[in-house]
Design a protein around this motif. Structure first.
Motif, PDB file in Angstrom:
ATOM      1  N   ALA A 146       0.836  -1.207   0.000  1.00  0.00           N
ATOM      2  CA  ALA A 146       0.000   0.000   0.000  1.00  0.00           C
ATOM      3  C   ALA A 146       0.866   1.251   0.000  1.00  0.00           C
ATOM      4  N   ASP A 147       0.409   2.258  -0.735  1.00  0.00           N
ATOM      5  CA  ASP A 147       1.069   3.565  -0.706  1.00  0.00           C
ATOM      6  C   ASP A 147       0.152   4.544   0.034  1.00  0.00           C
ATOM      7  N   THR A 148       0.581   5.783   0.143  1.00  0.00           N
ATOM      8  CA  THR A 148      -0.213   6.762   0.891  1.00  0.00           C
ATOM      9  C   THR A 148      -1.572   7.025   0.251  1.00  0.00           C
ATOM     10  N   ILE A 149      -1.668   6.889  -1.063  1.00  0.00           N
ATOM     11  CA  ILE A 149      -2.954   7.106  -1.740  1.00  0.00           C
ATOM     12  C   ILE A 149      -3.956   6.035  -1.326  1.00  0.00           C
ATOM     13  N   ILE A 150      -3.517   4.797  -1.296  1.00  0.00           N
ATOM     14  CA  ILE A 150      -4.415   3.702  -0.911  1.00  0.00           C
ATOM     15  C   ILE A 150      -4.776   3.814   0.566  1.00  0.00           C
ATOM     16  N   PHE A 151      -3.782   4.093   1.403  1.00  0.00           N
ATOM     17  CA  PHE A 151      -4.094   4.300   2.819  1.00  0.00           C
ATOM     18  C   PHE A 151      -5.106   5.431   2.975  1.00  0.00           C
ATOM     19  N   GLY A 152      -4.898   6.525   2.259  1.00  0.00           N
ATOM     20  CA  GLY A 152      -5.812   7.658   2.346  1.00  0.00           C
ATOM     21  C   GLY A 152      -7.226   7.305   1.941  1.00  0.00           C
ATOM     22  N   ALA A 153      -7.367   6.530   0.868  1.00  0.00           N
ATOM     23  CA  ALA A 153      -8.706   6.116   0.422  1.00  0.00           C
ATOM     24  C   ALA A 153      -9.359   5.200   1.455  1.00  0.00           C
ATOM     25  N   ALA A 154      -8.596   4.264   2.011  1.00  0.00           N
ATOM     26  CA  ALA A 154      -9.151   3.351   3.018  1.00  0.00           C
ATOM     27  C   ALA A 154      -9.524   4.115   4.288  1.00  0.00           C
ATOM     28  N   ILE A 155      -8.667   5.042   4.707  1.00  0.00           N
ATOM     29  CA  ILE A 155      -8.963   5.862   5.890  1.00  0.00           C
ATOM     30  C   ILE A 155     -10.214   6.707   5.639  1.00  0.00           C
ATOM     31  N   SER A 156     -10.314   7.307   4.473  1.00  0.00           N
ATOM     32  CA  SER A 156     -11.484   8.117   4.132  1.00  0.00           C
ATOM     33  C   SER A 156     -12.756   7.272   4.095  1.00  0.00           C
ATOM     34  N   ALA A 157     -12.653   6.051   3.585  1.00  0.00           N
ATOM     35  CA  ALA A 157     -13.819   5.153   3.562  1.00  0.00           C
ATOM     36  C   ALA A 157     -14.293   4.869   4.986  1.00  0.00           C
ATOM     37  N   CYS A 158     -13.343   4.614   5.898  1.00  0.00           N
ATOM     38  CA  CYS A 158     -13.712   4.372   7.297  1.00  0.00           C
ATOM     39  C   CYS A 158     -14.338   5.619   7.920  1.00  0.00           C
ATOM     40  N   GLU A 159     -13.767   6.757   7.628  1.00  0.00           N
ATOM     41  CA  GLU A 159     -14.289   8.016   8.163  1.00  0.00           C
ATOM     42  C   GLU A 159     -15.730   8.234   7.693  1.00  0.00           C
ATOM     43  N   LYS A 160     -15.981   7.989   6.417  1.00  0.00           N
ATOM     44  CA  LYS A 160     -17.336   8.174   5.889  1.00  0.00           C
ATOM     45  C   LYS A 160     -18.327   7.195   6.496  1.00  0.00           C
ATOM     46  N   GLY A 161     -17.809   6.028   6.907  1.00  0.00           N
ATOM     47  CA  GLY A 161     -18.668   5.032   7.537  1.00  0.00           C
ATOM     48  C   GLY A 161     -18.760   5.180   9.044  1.00  0.00           C
ATOM     49  N   GLY A 162     -18.148   6.233   9.606  1.00  0.00           N
ATOM     50  CA  GLY A 162     -18.190   6.442  11.053  1.00  0.00           C
ATOM     51  C   GLY A 162     -17.293   5.481  11.816  1.00  0.00           C
ATOM     52  N   GLU A 163     -16.366   4.874  11.137  1.00  0.00           N
ATOM     53  CA  GLU A 163     -15.459   3.898  11.749  1.00  0.00           C
ATOM     54  C   GLU A 163     -14.125   4.562  12.081  1.00  0.00           C
ATOM     55  N   TRP A 164     -14.167   5.508  13.008  1.00  0.00           N
ATOM     56  CA  TRP A 164     -12.981   6.295  13.296  1.00  0.00           C
ATOM     57  C   TRP A 164     -11.873   5.472  13.928  1.00  0.00           C
ATOM     58  N   LYS A 165     -12.223   4.436  14.741  1.00  0.00           N
ATOM     59  CA  LYS A 165     -11.173   3.596  15.346  1.00  0.00           C
ATOM     60  C   LYS A 165     -10.384   2.860  14.259  1.00  0.00           C
ATOM     61  N   ARG A 166     -11.093   2.355  13.267  1.00  0.00           N
ATOM     62  CA  ARG A 166     -10.401   1.680  12.153  1.00  0.00           C
ATOM     63  C   ARG A 166      -9.564   2.680  11.353  1.00  0.00           C
ATOM     64  N   ALA A 167     -10.096   3.884  11.191  1.00  0.00           N
ATOM     65  CA  ALA A 167      -9.353   4.916  10.474  1.00  0.00           C
ATOM     66  C   ALA A 167      -8.042   5.232  11.192  1.00  0.00           C
ATOM     67  N   VAL A 168      -8.098   5.325  12.522  1.00  0.00           N
ATOM     68  CA  VAL A 168      -6.888   5.597  13.304  1.00  0.00           C
ATOM     69  C   VAL A 168      -5.914   4.424  13.197  1.00  0.00           C
ATOM     70  N   GLN A 169      -6.431   3.196  13.223  1.00  0.00           N
ATOM     71  CA  GLN A 169      -5.560   2.019  13.074  1.00  0.00           C
ATOM     72  C   GLN A 169      -4.839   2.048  11.726  1.00  0.00           C
ATOM     73  N   LEU A 170      -5.574   2.363  10.672  1.00  0.00           N
ATOM     74  CA  LEU A 170      -4.949   2.443   9.346  1.00  0.00           C
ATOM     75  C   LEU A 170      -3.909   3.553   9.299  1.00  0.00           C
ATOM     76  N   PHE A 171      -4.231   4.681   9.915  1.00  0.00           N
ATOM     77  CA  PHE A 171      -3.286   5.790   9.927  1.00  0.00           C
ATOM     78  C   PHE A 171      -1.986   5.374  10.635  1.00  0.00           C
ATOM     79  N   ASN A 172      -2.130   4.680  11.758  1.00  0.00           N
ATOM     80  CA  ASN A 172      -0.948   4.214  12.487  1.00  0.00           C
ATOM     81  C   ASN A 172      -0.170   3.188  11.683  1.00  0.00           C
ATOM     82  N   MET A 173      -0.874   2.313  10.965  1.00  0.00           N
ATOM     83  CA  MET A 173      -0.211   1.348  10.079  1.00  0.00           C
ATOM     84  C   MET A 173       0.603   2.082   9.000  1.00  0.00           C
ATOM     85  N   MET A 174       0.026   3.142   8.481  1.00  0.00           N
ATOM     86  CA  MET A 174       0.688   3.889   7.423  1.00  0.00           C
ATOM     87  C   MET A 174       1.991   4.524   7.935  1.00  0.00           C
ATOM     88  N   LEU A 175       1.991   4.930   9.181  1.00  0.00           N
ATOM     89  CA  LEU A 175       3.163   5.585   9.756  1.00  0.00           C
ATOM     90  C   LEU A 175       4.301   4.605  10.075  1.00  0.00           C
TER      91      LEU A 175
END
Length: 176
Positions: A146-175
């Protein structure tokens, strides 16, 4: 004087397919392609045709053109599919993007980072966070990094679905 080069014929057939005020029927696209390319197309020209239709936001024509290629037993590769999947992503048509992704799997066409990026983006734009995350995990299984674009799309998908914990997990994975 009429030109017979593939490039000139692509420049003719794309506007022909774009002149419709509504999406053209499959038969119309098939006939236009049969007339413009009676002897078929080489892989690069096929990719240019599909990319050209996608660039013009002619998603239905691009989908029909890809079907025409499949019906005529073209040896399709990731470039062909990616061009149309990207058009699906830009139009937020996640089901078509996912169906094309599945067709790639069935035809044993290798998915790459562009494929996953476009399909995940289509899911993100359609608020389909579960599907985006399934594709994200399948991407890892396919050994596509995964690159930052894919991480960003997955994080945004979680955000739109109200899944902020998953979004934070993905963000931490990206880092990491």
């Amino acid at each position: 004087m009429r030109s017979n080069t593939f490039s000139d014929r692509i420049q003719t057939v794309i506007p022909t397919l774009l002149r419709f005020t509504v999406a053209p029927e499959a038969e119309v696209v098939f006939n236009a392609l049969d007339q413009a390319f009676p002897r078929g197309l080489d892989p690069r020209t096929s990719t240019r045709l599909l990319s050209g239709l996608a660039k013009e936001h002619a998603l239905d024509a691009a989908l029909h053109a890809l079907s025409w290629h499949e019906m005529n037993d073209y040896d399709l590769n990731s470039y062909h599919y990616n061009a149309v999947i990207d058009a699906c992503a830009k139009s937020a048509v996640w089901m078509d993007a996912l169906q094309l992704f599945n067709a790639m799997v069935q035809r044993e066409v290798e998915s790459d980072i562009i494929t996953f990026s476009a399909v995940i983006s289509a899911c993100e734009k359609s608020s389909k966070w579960q599907t985006a995350l399934l594709l994200f995990s399948e991407m890892a299984q396919s050994q596509v990094e995964a690159d930052t674009i894919i991480f960003g799309a997955a994080i945004s998908a979680c955000e739109k679905g109200g899944e902020w914990k998953r979004a934070v997990q993905l963000f931490n994975m990206m880092l990491t």
